[in-house]
Design a protein around this motif. Structure first.
Motif, PDB file in Angstrom:
ATOM      1  N   UNK A 126      27.301 -17.158  16.230  1.00  0.00           N
ATOM      2  CA  UNK A 126      27.881 -16.753  17.506  1.00  0.00           C
ATOM      3  C   UNK A 126      26.861 -16.922  18.637  1.00  0.00           C
ATOM      4  N   UNK A 127      27.272 -17.459  19.782  1.00  0.00           N
ATOM      5  CA  UNK A 127      26.340 -17.653  20.914  1.00  0.00           C
ATOM      6  C   UNK A 127      26.116 -16.359  21.698  1.00  0.00           C
ATOM      7  N   UNK A 128      25.691 -15.309  21.022  1.00  0.00           N
ATOM      8  CA  UNK A 128      25.553 -13.996  21.653  1.00  0.00           C
ATOM      9  C   UNK A 128      24.540 -14.017  22.793  1.00  0.00           C
ATOM     10  N   UNK A 129      23.512 -14.837  22.662  1.00  0.00           N
ATOM     11  CA  UNK A 129      22.476 -14.904  23.699  1.00  0.00           C
ATOM     12  C   UNK A 129      23.050 -15.306  25.050  1.00  0.00           C
ATOM     13  N   UNK A 130      24.144 -16.067  25.027  1.00  0.00           N
ATOM     14  CA  UNK A 130      24.752 -16.528  26.272  1.00  0.00           C
ATOM     15  C   UNK A 130      25.729 -15.505  26.845  1.00  0.00           C
ATOM     16  N   UNK A 131      26.078 -14.489  26.063  1.00  0.00           N
ATOM     17  CA  UNK A 131      27.139 -13.565  26.467  1.00  0.00           C
ATOM     18  C   UNK A 131      26.626 -12.158  26.740  1.00  0.00           C
ATOM     19  N   UNK A 132      25.795 -11.626  25.853  1.00  0.00           N
ATOM     20  CA  UNK A 132      25.376 -10.230  25.943  1.00  0.00           C
ATOM     21  C   UNK A 132      24.117 -10.066  26.785  1.00  0.00           C
ATOM     22  N   UNK A 133      24.210  -9.180  27.753  1.00  0.00           N
ATOM     23  CA  UNK A 133      23.081  -8.855  28.616  1.00  0.00           C
ATOM     24  C   UNK A 133      22.943  -7.331  28.708  1.00  0.00           C
ATOM     25  N   UNK A 134      21.737  -6.834  28.949  1.00  0.00           N
ATOM     26  CA  UNK A 134      21.551  -5.378  29.091  1.00  0.00           C
ATOM     27  C   UNK A 134      22.364  -4.841  30.263  1.00  0.00           C
ATOM     28  N   UNK A 163      21.474  -5.886  14.379  1.00  0.00           N
ATOM     29  CA  UNK A 163      20.148  -5.920  15.004  1.00  0.00           C
ATOM     30  C   UNK A 163      20.122  -6.875  16.195  1.00  0.00           C
ATOM     31  N   UNK A 164      20.811  -7.997  16.049  1.00  0.00           N
ATOM     32  CA  UNK A 164      20.837  -8.991  17.118  1.00  0.00           C
ATOM     33  C   UNK A 164      21.535  -8.456  18.367  1.00  0.00           C
ATOM     34  N   UNK A 165      22.672  -7.772  18.168  1.00  0.00           N
ATOM     35  CA  UNK A 165      23.412  -7.209  19.303  1.00  0.00           C
ATOM     36  C   UNK A 165      22.571  -6.145  20.006  1.00  0.00           C
ATOM     37  N   UNK A 166      21.969  -5.229  19.237  1.00  0.00           N
ATOM     38  CA  UNK A 166      21.169  -4.168  19.835  1.00  0.00           C
ATOM     39  C   UNK A 166      19.981  -4.728  20.611  1.00  0.00           C
ATOM     40  N   UNK A 167      19.372  -5.768  20.075  1.00  0.00           N
ATOM     41  CA  UNK A 167      18.224  -6.362  20.764  1.00  0.00           C
ATOM     42  C   UNK A 167      18.639  -6.992  22.093  1.00  0.00           C
ATOM     43  N   UNK A 168      19.757  -7.715  22.089  1.00  0.00           N
ATOM     44  CA  UNK A 168      20.213  -8.363  23.311  1.00  0.00           C
ATOM     45  C   UNK A 168      20.628  -7.346  24.370  1.00  0.00           C
ATOM     46  N   UNK A 169      21.172  -6.214  23.929  1.00  0.00           N
ATOM     47  CA  UNK A 169      21.577  -5.158  24.863  1.00  0.00           C
ATOM     48  C   UNK A 169      20.431  -4.208  25.195  1.00  0.00           C
ATOM     49  N   UNK A 170      19.277  -4.410  24.535  1.00  0.00           N
ATOM     50  CA  UNK A 170      18.074  -3.585  24.734  1.00  0.00           C
ATOM     51  C   UNK A 170      18.358  -2.113  24.439  1.00  0.00           C
ATOM     52  N   UNK A 171      18.998  -1.865  23.283  1.00  0.00           N
ATOM     53  CA  UNK A 171      19.378  -0.497  22.903  1.00  0.00           C
ATOM     54  C   UNK A 171      18.702  -0.025  21.625  1.00  0.00           C
ATOM     55  N   UNK A 172      17.806  -0.828  21.047  1.00  0.00           N
ATOM     56  CA  UNK A 172      17.259  -0.495  19.726  1.00  0.00           C
ATOM     57  C   UNK A 172      16.602   0.879  19.680  1.00  0.00           C
ATOM     58  N   UNK A 173      15.898   1.256  20.740  1.00  0.00           N
ATOM     59  CA  UNK A 173      15.075   2.470  20.692  1.00  0.00           C
ATOM     60  C   UNK A 173      15.896   3.753  20.719  1.00  0.00           C
ATOM     61  N   UNK A 174      17.185   3.661  21.022  1.00  0.00           N
ATOM     62  CA  UNK A 174      17.995   4.864  21.155  1.00  0.00           C
ATOM     63  C   UNK A 174      18.708   5.268  19.873  1.00  0.00           C
ATOM     64  N   UNK A 175      18.659   4.405  18.848  1.00  0.00           N
ATOM     65  CA  UNK A 175      19.406   4.681  17.624  1.00  0.00           C
ATOM     66  C   UNK A 175      18.477   5.095  16.490  1.00  0.00           C
TER      67      UNK A 175
END
Length: 290
Positions: A126-134, A163-175
């Motif tokens: 999936x081209x998540x890098x092109x779609x998901x932004x913080x 992991x990929x979705x959380x990283x792209x949304x910059x949410x890893x540290x909250x979970x």
């Protein structure tokens, strides 16, 4: 902290039953329950609330189009790996989803495909890098909630995708961690199976059903969570209301069953619940509760 993968060691029976008194007093020994801790994980009961977030179409909007891309990748997997025509792939994929809840379960059962290869091709393609932004509002929401209780991802997706979705949304540290489907586990449970919810509670170290808050875009998952006693919020981007009536629930259940008697029985046990259009609206809903 380094991220290490472990098993959720509090085991479960397949016939695990949620007590009507809201509190699970005892968890029997059996089962695996894979999860990935993002912070030091305390599997003992905790005092604060536990927030279980679905991943896809919840942390990001359905209108992103990722779901449609995912369906297309699944169809391509049938075409490329099973050598089926596209129209047959669509029919078989829909049947597997209806029969097993996830297309990969049907593929494993009937074709013995490699689940790692499936995960790499479908979600990994999936081209998540092109779609998901913080999103600033989402980051602020998770920052606030993670201070009031523990936040967990509870998804039917695999670990790599989460992991990929959380990283792209910059949410890893909250979970505190990710509760995911290990496709290599035989007969792995997934939402809306009750066993999946029980295992999620084990991984999060919570035994009081009243302390569990669940946010998901699937009416089937919401229905199971509510039936077992969790607090639920339905993420429905197409909704114009903040409270689902029984008529709305009835319409949503059309996709789950065509049996009118079964639908009526489900509605008799299902009260109204809060509905919001996007996850960023969640703080207003929880303001009077937390």
């Amino acid at each position: 902290n380094s991220i290490d993968e472990r098993n959720c060691t509090s085991p479960l029976r397949d016939d695990f039953d949620f007590e009507s008194s809201y509190t699970i007093r005892k968890i029997e020994t059996s089962g695996l329950g894979h999860f990935l801790p993002m912070k030091p994980c305390n599997v003992a009961p905790i005092d604060g609330p536990v927030f279980f977030f679905d991943l896809d179409n919840t942390l990001y909007p359905k209108s992103s189009g990722i779901s449609e891309l995912m369906v297309h990748r699944i169809e391509l997997f049938f075409v490329n790996y099973l050598k089926l025509p596209l129209d047959e792939s669509r029919i078989l994929g829909a049947r597997f989803y209806q029969d097993y809840g996830l297309a990969i379960k049907g593929l494993i059962k009937h074709f013995s495909i490699d689940p790692i290869e499936y995960d790499r091709f479908v979600d990994g393609g999936l081209p998540l890098d092109e779609i998901l932004k913080p999103e600033k509002s989402l980051i602020e929401l998770l920052n606030n909630l993670s201070k009031k209780g523990s936040c967990w991802i509870f998804t039917n997706a695999g670990k790599s995708h989460a992991l990929r979705v959380l990283k792209l949304l910059q949410l890893e540290t909250f979970f505190s961690g990710i509760i995911y489907c290990d496709y290599s586990e035989e007969n792995f449970p997934h939402k809306p199976d009750r066993l999946a919810f029980a295992r999620a509670m084990q991984c999060a170290g919570v035994t009081d059903l009243r302390k569990c808050f669940f946010f998901d875009d699937s009416i089937g998952n919401i229905r199971t969570a509510q039936e077992i006693g969790w607090n639920v919020v339905f993420i429905n981007e197409d909704s114009n209301t903040k409270t689902s009536s029984k008529d709305q629930i009835n319409a949503s259940l059309e996709i789950l069953t065509s049996d009118p008697d079964e639908k009526k029985e489900n509605l008799d046990h299902l009260t109204t619940f809060t509905t919001i259009n996007r996850i960023e609206d969640l703080e207003n809903v929880l303001k009077g509760i937390l």
